[in-house]
Write an enzyme that holds these catalytic residues in place. Structure first.
Site, short mmCIF file in Angstrom:
data_model
loop_
_atom_site.label_atom_id
_atom_site.label_comp_id
_atom_site.label_asym_id
_atom_site.label_seq_id
_atom_site.Cartn_x
_atom_site.Cartn_y
_atom_site.Cartn_z
N HIS B 143 -3.47 57.20 33.00
CA HIS B 143 -3.92 55.82 32.83
C HIS B 143 -2.77 55.04 32.21
O HIS B 143 -2.00 55.59 31.42
CB HIS B 143 -5.14 55.85 31.90
CG HIS B 143 -5.84 54.53 31.76
ND1 HIS B 143 -5.41 53.54 30.93
CD2 HIS B 143 -6.97 54.07 32.35
CE1 HIS B 143 -6.25 52.52 31.00
NE2 HIS B 143 -7.20 52.80 31.86
N ASP B 220 -5.41 63.17 26.48
CA ASP B 220 -6.24 61.98 26.68
C ASP B 220 -7.56 62.44 27.28
O ASP B 220 -7.64 62.78 28.46
CB ASP B 220 -5.51 61.01 27.62
CG ASP B 220 -6.35 59.78 27.93
OD1 ASP B 220 -7.50 59.70 27.44
OD2 ASP B 220 -5.86 58.90 28.67
N GLN B 223 -11.80 60.48 29.88
CA GLN B 223 -12.71 60.72 31.01
C GLN B 223 -13.36 62.10 30.89
O GLN B 223 -14.07 62.52 31.80
CB GLN B 223 -11.94 60.62 32.34
CG GLN B 223 -11.40 59.24 32.65
CD GLN B 223 -12.50 58.24 33.02
OE1 GLN B 223 -13.63 58.61 33.30
NE2 GLN B 223 -12.15 56.96 33.00
N LYS B 246 -17.13 54.55 27.05
CA LYS B 246 -17.37 55.33 28.26
C LYS B 246 -18.40 56.42 28.04
O LYS B 246 -18.75 57.15 28.95
CB LYS B 246 -16.06 55.96 28.75
CG LYS B 246 -15.01 54.94 29.21
CD LYS B 246 -13.87 55.64 29.93
CE LYS B 246 -12.58 54.85 29.87
NZ LYS B 246 -12.52 53.74 30.83
N CYS B 386 -5.91 50.93 36.67
CA CYS B 386 -4.97 51.17 35.58
C CYS B 386 -4.25 52.49 35.76
O CYS B 386 -3.95 53.19 34.78
CB CYS B 386 -5.65 51.15 34.22
SG CYS B 386 -6.27 49.54 33.78
C1 LIG Z 1 -7.97 58.39 31.32
C2 LIG Z 1 -8.08 57.16 30.50
N1 LIG Z 1 -7.28 56.99 29.43
C3 LIG Z 1 -7.34 55.91 28.65
C4 LIG Z 1 -8.24 54.90 28.91
C5 LIG Z 1 -8.22 53.72 28.01
O1 LIG Z 1 -9.44 53.57 27.33
P1 LIG Z 1 -9.71 52.20 26.59
O2 LIG Z 1 -9.61 51.13 27.63
O3 LIG Z 1 -11.06 52.31 26.04
O4 LIG Z 1 -8.65 52.06 25.56
C6 LIG Z 1 -9.10 55.02 30.01
C7 LIG Z 1 -10.09 53.99 30.37
O5 LIG Z 1 -9.90 52.83 30.53
C8 LIG Z 1 -9.01 56.16 30.83
O6 LIG Z 1 -9.79 56.32 31.89
#
Ligand SMILES: Cc1ncc(COP(=O)(O)O)c(C=O)c1O
Ligand SMILES: Cc1ncc(COP(=O)(O)O)c(C=O)c1O
Lengths: 150, 428, 428, 150
Positions: B143, B220, B223, B246, B386
């Site tokens: 991401h 990370d 998900q 999420k 993203c």
């Molecule tokens: C794999 C992953 N990492 C990081 C994020 C970032 O999360 P957030 O937007 O809540 O900071 C997301 C979701 O947007 C994601 O799917």
């Protein structure tokens, strides 16, 4: 159905058979991106004195952004820059109208078909992508021209 | 739900339908009806989840009875708010099997958690400090929130940024792992589950390699945490990041888990109230972790909401949720591949994959797909999610992504398939 | 309310009582009854405010009908959530009279806003970059959140940290302003209203001086935004920071306002989703402000809640709120000084001061004062209030602080005075 | 009244007349702070072989933290380090009991008066400040002693 107000036949026709697509010679090339969705356009403008001689482009995007580039090409090529800019402003205004305007067919011709798109905030940027690129490229092309009247 | 007599799913779909139907009663928004009486079919769970009544009740109870600033009051409300906030930390610690509650840092989202680690390393002393000699390893399926912080760190320190590529099947290409992770590597940061493709990554192999060269590992789990049992001790990582919204919790709350020794050794990031031990104008000393990393008034109500979300998930059981989603994913990847001209981006089976499924549909742009689905009440996400490098890797501008959660059902999958047929007719 | 016939307040107290009594009906928590049937008297508003029904309704409506991730969806919920989130930005912009909505950045709290500026300057190009030759000017009455970020910046860049001292009356000592703010000064950061003493600072004189040497000005309006008309154009600062939870909004939301040209020129801080224009593995470009500074899923519901709080405040009128609090402050400073052995720390009149009043009561430690008040249902804050240098300056370990807001009343003041008498008897 | 369970007479007596207050010679000095409220203590420990010969301190804090330092002084001075540490652990346990324990008067003597404080989470740290400082200082003092038995 609300969807039909966005996907007018005119738009779908332009999308299937875009006018003026492909990159040809130009005075200036710009590359614009819609960060929201990743749509991209590379657009060239060729001016012939005060006249928009050509607008050529390669783009990647949805039906709305493709059709809008095609309509742009129809509407500005051959016009005086000043007139073309007026069309651009009228189109911008229509797209920002949130569905409250029908657009002036005298000025906007096929582009009035985008009136319905203005109801979908997420798609307004798609419709504007090529027009913003054109505006930017034209400004740059004008800046390159030898000053004439002042 | 369409019944496929004799199909491999015959016995699985009815229970899955029941499971989802039962749970969705807890989610007020899922009762919503959209344009022309279309019930909402929410398949955008990888972007954010909906919130059950139980989480909203916890928020309201917090604001209506206990709201106060935490940690510094002797009055009843301040004591109650502190107990609720710190109680949420206990719940998170238990949920991820953290060895200590003090290893759980509340942030505003996963992005802040990931940036927090990058910034700790920018200002750390040796051996953690990332400088011009250091290397950082990520992957091509991250991401943006796990790419940009490392690009910034690399630009600002001169460290070199490297990454694992992807195979045609949407998996990490680990063939060059020995060239990527070397003695120079200070940190390896990667996603447990791809948000675009659903791929579940082989943690153990990467962690082993990183450990062998003494590199830190950041996972990370944005998900993963909502969808499966997450055990930070089993992962053997040094840091794990995830985000509340999420996983049924409010927006505005994220988590960084980190190993205690590291949290002790690493410098603070944001400075301010709550994170100090003592302050004079000339210099300050810092409170022990987790407070050292929580400057200012924290997202108190949101942490409490996350605690309630964890209670909700735990009552159902993360293993049951994972099994439910696995059934749906299996059903969905099978049925999607029945749609002409549909190409799945990422694993085409349900093996080692989560419940986010990206695809392209002929040359119909995802924006148009999403728009026509929306008209039928079906909410999917379209774009690069993203994770633009994944789109570049597969030579596509964007995808349409359907993603499931505990309240999703086989009939949601059926509606999606019907919707896609409608999209094809519309642009046919 | 005790009537003081013939006192200066005779005509003011009854309307003030009515004003507060009317508003507190909107605040569910203020109906709460504590130990032994004591109604809650909440005088800890400088720490955090309570939330009206209207703000909770906005949160619930968001989660029950519109919740989705923002900015990247074509489905109905995503469009609605985006409109609500961006609508909140419009409300904040109007509330602070920002020239442009794009100058309003959402953060998680004021502390993040302040750190954001410090970090922008750490990584900025000339002329903004803070390096070893630079000087940073703050004051001795800052909240730790406006001290520690500058200490960190100074430690990490070698820049020199300087500060305005305090007079015995709890005001800024501006006598050495020309030595403090010089050609080397890159930034002057100070609070508009002291959270410990209530002092309202002379913005204009400091801003003029900073402008004359080309230094940037950051104003910490955390204790101002909830209580008075805030006009960023009139302040003539470059940045203004404040926090939602002190102004009726949820926890987890803060604001940084910055001048557009600066936001264009200055580098991003947190990297991730939402803040980018385009990303490849090798490098990224950034979206224009405010998005450039909002990495990851923002505190969406909390921004919507802040919008609802601003609607609530604006409907009443910030000038009316300020006038109400002024009456209460005048009444409180007068009555407090009737309590034997009570010493106010900070201005002893209501001139140029906000509604936070700190004091010490003989040699009874503030913890003990707070505890005995709590037993009577009166919630005050005790300690150093995240402004320890002020305590050091006045040679005290801590203070007791009573702080008022729009729903406070003269009878709250009376209860406080009675409570303090009880404290004296208890430890007498 | 709930308050009386915190402010026992014994506690108020120690608060008004603290035992052993003031700094005297010691083997080790430590400075502890309660970040929550800013209470501070400077504490010195002097060991005489295995015996706690003196605990002296300067502190700033509320009645609970002052009284607790005074009770600490009463309870540990003159004891073997091991016995004193047992008292310290018993006190810690009492303070963490959230009001469920009354404390063992045999071991804790006057310190059982703090049982009520354990019901007030914000004040538990006040009661523990001096004890934690003593624990820390004693560990350091022991570390300085020449190793005898191994
Ligand atoms: C794999 C992953 N990492 C990081 C994020 C970032 O999360 P957030 O937007 O809540 O900071 C997301 C979701 O947007 C994601 O799917
Ligand atoms: C003057 C001042 N600045 C900054 C802050 C920090 O605000 P927050 O804790 O919401 O980050 C506060 C309140 O705690 C404050 O009173």
């Amino acid at each position: 159905m609300k969807l039909d107000s966005m996907y007018q036949d005119i738009i779908l026709d332009h999308y299937r058979n875009p006018h003026g697509k492909g990159l040809r010679d130009g005075d200036v090339e710009v590359h614009h991106v819609n960060p929201t969705c990743g749509d991209e356009i590379t657009l060239r403008v060729r001016l012939d004195g005060p006249v928009v001689a050509d607008v050529s482009y390669e783009s990647q995007g949805c039906s709305i952004s493709q059709a809008s580039a095609s309509v742009l090409n129809d509407l500005v090529v051959g016009k005086n820059v000043g007139d073309a800019q007026a069309v651009q402003e009228a189109f911008l205004e229509l797209m920002q109208s949130k569905g409250t305007s029908e657009g002036d067919e005298e000025v906007l011709e096929d582009a009035v078909a985008f009136a319905g798109v203005s109801k979908f905030p997420a798609r307004v940027k798609c419709a504007l992508l090529s027009w913003m690129a054109w505006k930017d490229a034209t400004a740059k092309a004008l800046a390159q021209q030898p000053a004439v009247n002042d | 739900m369409t019944t496929h007599p004799g199909s491999a799913f015959a016995g699985l779909l009815a229970p899955a339908q029941e499971f989802g139907d039962l749970l969705r009663k807890d989610f007020p928004i899922l009762q919503r009806v959209l344009h022309d009486e279309k019930p909402l079919i929410y398949l955008d769970n990888a972007a954010t989840s909906q919130k059950p009544r139980q989480v909203l009740d916890a928020l309201n109870a917090y604001y209506e009875r206990h709201n106060a600033n935490v940690h510094r009051g002797v009055h009843v409300l301040a004591e109650e708010a502190t107990a609720l906030y710190e109680g949420a930390r206990d719940k998170v610690a238990a949920f991820i099997n953290a060895p200590s509650r003090d290893e759980v840092i509340f942030t505003k989202n996963a992005s802040e958690s990931l940036n927090l680690v990058a910034n700790m390393l920018a200002w750390a002393d040796e051996p953690y400090r990332v400088d011009a000699d250091a290397e950082i390893v990520i992957t091509e399926m991250e991401h943006h929130s796990n790419i940009v912080p490392w690009q910034l760190l690399s630009q600002r320190t001169g460290a070199k940024l490297k990454w694992f590529g992807l195979t045609d099947e949407g998996r990490l290409d680990l063939s060059n792992i020995d060239e990527l992770i070397t003695e120079k590597t200070k940190i390896v940061s990667f996603t447990l589950v791809s948000n675009l493709m659903g791929t579940v990554n082989p943690v153990e192999q990467i962690v082993r390699k990183a450990q062998s060269v003494g590199a830190l590992v950041l996972i990370d789990a944005s998900q993963a945490a909502p969808h499966m049992v997450l055990d930070v001790q089993a992962l053997e990582a040094d840091f794990v990041a995830f985000t509340g919204h999420k996983m049924l919790a409010p927006t505005g709350i994220g988590v960084l888990w980190g190993r205690q020794e590291l949290l002790e050794d690493l410098p603070p990031f944001l400075g301010g109230g709550e994170m100090i031990e003592t302050v004079t104008m000339g210099s300050s000393t810092y409170a022990p972790a987790p407070h050292k990393f929580e400057a200012g008034t924290p997202p108190i109500a949101q942490a409490v909401g996350l605690g309630a979300a964890i209670d909700y998930l735990t009552n159902i059981g993360m293993d049951k949720i994972a099994a439910h989603e696995h059934t749906l994913t299996e059903y969905a990847v099978t049925r999607l591949q029945e749609v002409p001209e549909l190409r799945i981006i990422g694993p085409r089976t349900a093996v080692d994959r989560g419940a986010a499924i990206s695809f392209v549909l002929g040359d119909i742009h995802p924006h148009d797909v999403g728009q026509v689905l929306d008209e039928q009440g079906i909410a999917v996400r379209v774009g690069h999610h993203c994770a633009r490098p994944v789109c570049l890797r597969y030579g596509i501008p964007a995808t349409t992504r359907a993603s499931f959660y505990l309240y999703s059902t086989p009939s949601d999958v059926d509606a999606l398939i019907d919707g896609l047929q409608h999209v094809r007719n519309f642009f046919g």
